[in-house]
Scaffold this motif. Structure first.
Motif, short mmCIF file in Angstrom:
data_model
loop_
_atom_site.label_atom_id
_atom_site.label_comp_id
_atom_site.label_asym_id
_atom_site.label_seq_id
_atom_site.Cartn_x
_atom_site.Cartn_y
_atom_site.Cartn_z
N VAL A 130 25.50 28.21 3.16
CA VAL A 130 24.92 26.88 2.94
C VAL A 130 24.69 26.39 4.52
CG1 VAL A 130 24.73 24.27 1.99
CG2 VAL A 130 25.71 26.27 0.62
N GLN A 131 23.37 26.09 4.87
CA GLN A 131 23.38 25.53 6.17
C GLN A 131 23.57 24.08 6.09
OE1 GLN A 131 19.44 25.95 7.94
NE2 GLN A 131 20.25 25.41 9.93
N ARG A 132 24.54 23.53 6.69
CA ARG A 132 24.88 22.25 6.50
C ARG A 132 24.71 21.42 8.23
NH1 ARG A 132 28.16 19.90 3.20
NH2 ARG A 132 29.79 19.59 4.78
N ILE A 133 24.00 20.59 8.16
CA ILE A 133 23.41 19.84 9.47
C ILE A 133 24.04 18.54 9.49
CG2 ILE A 133 21.54 19.16 11.02
CD1 ILE A 133 19.97 21.54 9.94
N PRO A 134 24.97 17.84 10.06
CA PRO A 134 25.24 16.50 10.08
C PRO A 134 24.02 15.67 10.69
CG PRO A 134 26.22 17.59 11.93
CD PRO A 134 25.45 18.63 11.09
N THR A 135 23.77 14.51 9.82
CA THR A 135 22.68 13.99 10.28
C THR A 135 22.97 12.39 10.27
OG1 THR A 135 22.18 13.80 7.85
CG2 THR A 135 20.93 15.20 9.22
N GLY A 136 24.44 11.89 10.37
CA GLY A 136 24.58 10.38 10.47
C GLY A 136 25.81 10.22 9.67
#
Length: 210
Positions: free
Chosen positions: A100-106
């Protein structure tokens, strides 16, 4: 030479367009609204979607609000049919993925927001119709202590409210929210590769002497 430069620029632009089309959006339930979510740890959560034509969903994107360490290292998913407004029993596809590609966004409500996306190893071939996407944090059988890993909500739209189950899909109840997610088709890179090859050929011709 000027005409060749223009042709080369045009070919590169076409390559970029083809690459953009490779992520072909099939359904978008809306962007995250940073307001709330439903727990993906002690329940399976389900959201409906409608395909206007037959399609093969190849990737899933959704948004989560979570405490640090709440992610169990994988996401389980399934796509089921619609049974009079409820998730049906026919499983078109099911799996658990740790890729799973997990990108923190806030950070919202004291929780971390992530954009989560993953490809389906065996994309289902779905006819046009209504379906439900079911998600869970970790393996489907992991229904341990509740944790703060929430499927983030989106603004109300034309779809139904989401549903949840705590007994493995035998009984679903309404969760009174709609959730942020999108489905994309299987990428079709062949056109982009062909155009890229054309770009390389034009580049080689441009470098030839004389």
């Amino acid at each position: 030479m000027r005409l060749l430069n223009k042709s080369l620029a045009c070919a590169f632009a076409l390559c970029a367009c083809a690459a953009a089309r490779a992520d072909n959006l099939l359904y978008d339930n809306g962007a995250p609204n940073h307001i709330s979510g439903n727990n993906l740890g002690f329940a399976w959560q389900a959201e409906d979607f409608v395909l206007m034509t037959s399609a093969m969903p190849g990737a899933i994107r959704f948004y989560s609000l979570e405490l640090a360490g709440a992610y169990r290292g994988s996401i389980s998913w399934e796509i089921v049919g619609d049974n009079s407004g409820l998730p049906g029993g026919t499983i078109y596809a099911q799996g658990t993925t740790s890729t799973v590609q997990r990108i923190p966004t806030g950070t919202y409500l004291g929780l971390l927001e992530y954009e989560n996306s993953f490809a389906l190893s065996a994309p289902p071939d779905l006819p046009a119709g209504a379906y439900w996407l079911v998600l869970h944090n970790g393996d489907f059988s992991n229904m341990g202590d509740p944790n703060e890993f929430l499927w983030e909500t989106t603004a109300d739209n034309a779809s139904r409210f989401g549903m949840e189950t705590v007994d493995g899909g035998m009984n679903y109840t309404i969760n009174f929210n709609q959730h942020a997610f999108a489905l994309s088709a299987i990428p079709e890179p062949s056109q982009a590769w062909m155009l890229l090859a054309g770009c390389c050929l034009l580049g080689a011709l441009r470098r030839r002497p004389g």
